[in-house]
Scaffold this motif. Structure first.
Motif, mmCIF file in Angstrom:
data_model
loop_
_atom_site.group_PDB
_atom_site.id
_atom_site.type_symbol
_atom_site.label_atom_id
_atom_site.label_comp_id
_atom_site.label_asym_id
_atom_site.label_seq_id
_atom_site.Cartn_x
_atom_site.Cartn_y
_atom_site.Cartn_z
ATOM 1 N N LEU A 48 3.785 0.364 -12.186
ATOM 2 C CA LEU A 48 3.238 1.522 -11.498
ATOM 3 C C LEU A 48 3.656 2.811 -12.204
ATOM 4 O O LEU A 48 4.432 2.786 -13.159
ATOM 5 C CB LEU A 48 3.706 1.544 -10.039
ATOM 6 C CG LEU A 48 3.429 0.293 -9.207
ATOM 7 C CD1 LEU A 48 3.972 0.480 -7.793
ATOM 8 C CD2 LEU A 48 1.942 -0.031 -9.170
ATOM 9 N N ASP A 79 0.810 -1.210 0.000
ATOM 10 C CA ASP A 79 0.000 0.000 0.000
ATOM 11 C C ASP A 79 0.852 1.272 0.000
ATOM 12 O O ASP A 79 0.384 2.334 -0.433
ATOM 13 C CB ASP A 79 -0.935 0.028 1.218
ATOM 14 C CG ASP A 79 -2.301 -0.570 0.928
ATOM 15 O OD1 ASP A 79 -2.696 -0.616 -0.257
ATOM 16 O OD2 ASP A 79 -2.976 -1.002 1.876
ATOM 17 N N CYS A 122 3.064 1.968 -1.912
ATOM 18 C CA CYS A 122 3.289 2.375 -3.304
ATOM 19 C C CYS A 122 2.351 3.487 -3.744
ATOM 20 O O CYS A 122 2.649 4.215 -4.700
ATOM 21 C CB CYS A 122 3.136 1.172 -4.235
ATOM 22 S SG CYS A 122 4.416 -0.076 -4.014
ATOM 23 N N ASP A 123 1.203 3.634 -3.066
ATOM 24 C CA ASP A 123 0.223 4.659 -3.427
ATOM 25 C C ASP A 123 0.373 5.930 -2.596
ATOM 26 O O ASP A 123 -0.401 6.876 -2.769
ATOM 27 C CB ASP A 123 -1.194 4.106 -3.271
ATOM 28 C CG ASP A 123 -1.470 2.948 -4.213
ATOM 29 O OD1 ASP A 123 -0.799 2.860 -5.259
ATOM 30 O OD2 ASP A 123 -2.348 2.118 -3.896
ATOM 31 N N LYS A 171 -5.351 -1.738 1.399
ATOM 32 C CA LYS A 171 -6.417 -0.851 0.915
ATOM 33 C C LYS A 171 -6.623 -1.025 -0.589
ATOM 34 O O LYS A 171 -7.754 -1.010 -1.067
ATOM 35 C CB LYS A 171 -6.065 0.602 1.242
ATOM 36 C CG LYS A 171 -6.112 0.941 2.718
ATOM 37 C CD LYS A 171 -5.778 2.396 2.977
ATOM 38 C CE LYS A 171 -4.313 2.703 2.726
ATOM 39 N NZ LYS A 171 -3.944 4.099 3.106
ATOM 40 N N ASN A 172 -5.525 -1.155 -1.313
ATOM 41 C CA ASN A 172 -5.598 -1.303 -2.764
ATOM 42 C C ASN A 172 -5.749 -2.780 -3.097
ATOM 43 O O ASN A 172 -4.774 -3.546 -3.046
ATOM 44 C CB ASN A 172 -4.342 -0.731 -3.419
ATOM 45 C CG ASN A 172 -4.484 -0.621 -4.930
ATOM 46 O OD1 ASN A 172 -5.214 -1.380 -5.564
ATOM 47 N ND2 ASN A 172 -3.759 0.320 -5.522
ATOM 48 N N ARG A 173 -6.950 -3.185 -3.442
ATOM 49 C CA ARG A 173 -7.246 -4.611 -3.603
ATOM 50 C C ARG A 173 -6.573 -5.234 -4.818
ATOM 51 O O ARG A 173 -6.566 -6.458 -4.948
ATOM 52 C CB ARG A 173 -8.768 -4.783 -3.723
ATOM 53 C CG ARG A 173 -9.540 -4.321 -2.511
ATOM 54 C CD ARG A 173 -9.495 -5.292 -1.379
ATOM 55 N NE ARG A 173 -10.132 -6.559 -1.725
ATOM 56 C CZ ARG A 173 -10.208 -7.612 -0.909
ATOM 57 N NH1 ARG A 173 -9.660 -7.547 0.289
ATOM 58 N NH2 ARG A 173 -10.808 -8.711 -1.287
ATOM 59 N N LYS A 174 -6.014 -4.435 -5.691
ATOM 60 C CA LYS A 174 -5.300 -5.037 -6.824
ATOM 61 C C LYS A 174 -3.953 -5.594 -6.393
ATOM 62 O O LYS A 174 -3.360 -6.409 -7.097
ATOM 63 C CB LYS A 174 -5.126 -4.028 -7.958
ATOM 64 C CG LYS A 174 -4.033 -2.998 -7.748
ATOM 65 C CD LYS A 174 -3.877 -2.088 -8.960
ATOM 66 C CE LYS A 174 -2.719 -1.115 -8.782
ATOM 67 N NZ LYS A 174 -2.560 -0.202 -9.931
ATOM 68 N N TYR A 175 -3.469 -5.163 -5.223
ATOM 69 C CA TYR A 175 -2.163 -5.609 -4.762
ATOM 70 C C TYR A 175 -2.298 -6.962 -4.057
ATOM 71 O O TYR A 175 -2.346 -7.039 -2.832
ATOM 72 C CB TYR A 175 -1.552 -4.588 -3.806
ATOM 73 C CG TYR A 175 -1.169 -3.266 -4.439
ATOM 74 C CD1 TYR A 175 -0.856 -3.167 -5.788
ATOM 75 C CD2 TYR A 175 -1.116 -2.104 -3.675
ATOM 76 C CE1 TYR A 175 -0.496 -1.956 -6.359
ATOM 77 C CE2 TYR A 175 -0.753 -0.890 -4.239
ATOM 78 C CZ TYR A 175 -0.445 -0.819 -5.579
ATOM 79 O OH TYR A 175 -0.076 0.376 -6.142
#
Length: 281
Positions: free
Chosen positions: A247, A199, A201-202, A236-240
């Motif tokens: 990215l 997460d 990464c965002d 939080k980011n469900r693609k991860y």
């Protein structure tokens, strides 16, 4: 076949399938280790590092959730690859009744895979004990890693043979300071970031960073029904979930599926040790 026989056979058939699936997810796949090989093109990589190997091991979760001898056996298999670099990306323990089993951890650490050139590590959220709030637990684990030849990076950087590593302390822990870590980034140098929780990464902490980020934390969800995403992902980011992601700003994220488990159950998400081959980017 009459209706009663059909229902009976269907019932026993489904029961049998359920039992076999349950046995597989409990006793087979959690210990069916996969060595995943990935090409790793890195900008500004020195010529003499081309073709070298970097092994990522993540989320060992030493405790009482499963037999720790599985981790030791996995280490012994990993040593056969004779990697040049080894990086450990956090979550070495799971607490048992609120305590870290340091005696078991010492036994496992005594068998750790070491790189011919370097061995590095970072901490994960579970390395901060209960509620990720025990600084003394994190300090003790970091000390044990250092005693076993692992260079622990806690918002720090190091350069080895022309390859630069930046290590973030854990996103959920008490010592997360990516700005301190990233002040060491030089875009003219070959660099890899070690960051337990993807997460991050965002978050707005990356500046001009444009290289690889190695994470763990998710375990790939551990259970992934066919054709469906994992039910549970601690991000939080469900693609991860797991694997490689492109990215913004030419960054590349790789999420390791974990060697250990929070619970001894896996389906379509085998445990993983990743072996990267360094290439010119």
């Amino acid at each position: 076949m009459n209706r009663r026989k059909f229902i009976k056979r269907t019932f026993f058939g489904l029961t049998g399938i359920g039992l076999v699936t349950g046995l597989y997810t409990w006793q087979i796949e959690p210990f069916w280790l996969e060595f995943v090989k990935v090409k790793m093109p890195i900008k500004n990589l020195p010529d003499d590092l081309v073709g070298k190997t970097l092994m990522q091991i993540s989320d060992m979760h030493v405790g009482k959730r499963f037999d720790h001898r599985y981790i030791i056996k996995s280490f012994n298999k990993a040593k056969e690859f004779n990697p040049d670099f080894v990086v450990y990306t956090g979550d070495y323990v799971s607490t048992h009744k609120g305590k870290v089993l340091y005696d078991v951890l010492d036994e496992v650490f005594g068998h750790m895979v070491k790189g011919k050139i370097a061995t590095l590590g970072i901490l994960g959220n579970h390395d901060y004990g209960i509620n990720w709030a025990e600084a003394d637990v994190a300090d003790q684990i970091a000390s044990k890693l250092s005693d076993n030849g692992v260079d622990v990076l806690r918002n720090e950087a190091t350069a080895i043979s022309g390859l630069h590593f930046i290590g973030f302390d854990d996103y959920w822990g008490l010592n997360f300071n990516p700005q301190k870590a990233m002040q060491h980034f030089d875009p003219t140098k070959a660099t890899i970031v070690l960051c337990h929780n993807p997460d991050v990464c965002d978050e707005d902490v990356w500046g001009q960073y444009n290289s690889w980020i190695l994470s763990g934390h998710t375990h790939g969800g551990q259970v992934k029904p066919p054709f469906l995403p994992p039910f549970i992902l601690p991000v939080k980011n469900r693609k991860y979930s797991a694997g490689q992601f492109s990215l913004s700003n030419d960054r590349t994220l790789y999420i390791n599926r974990a060697l250990g488990h929070l619970w001894q159950v896996r389906l379509n998400v085998r445990p993983e040790i990743t072996l990267f081959e360094l290439q010119k980017g």
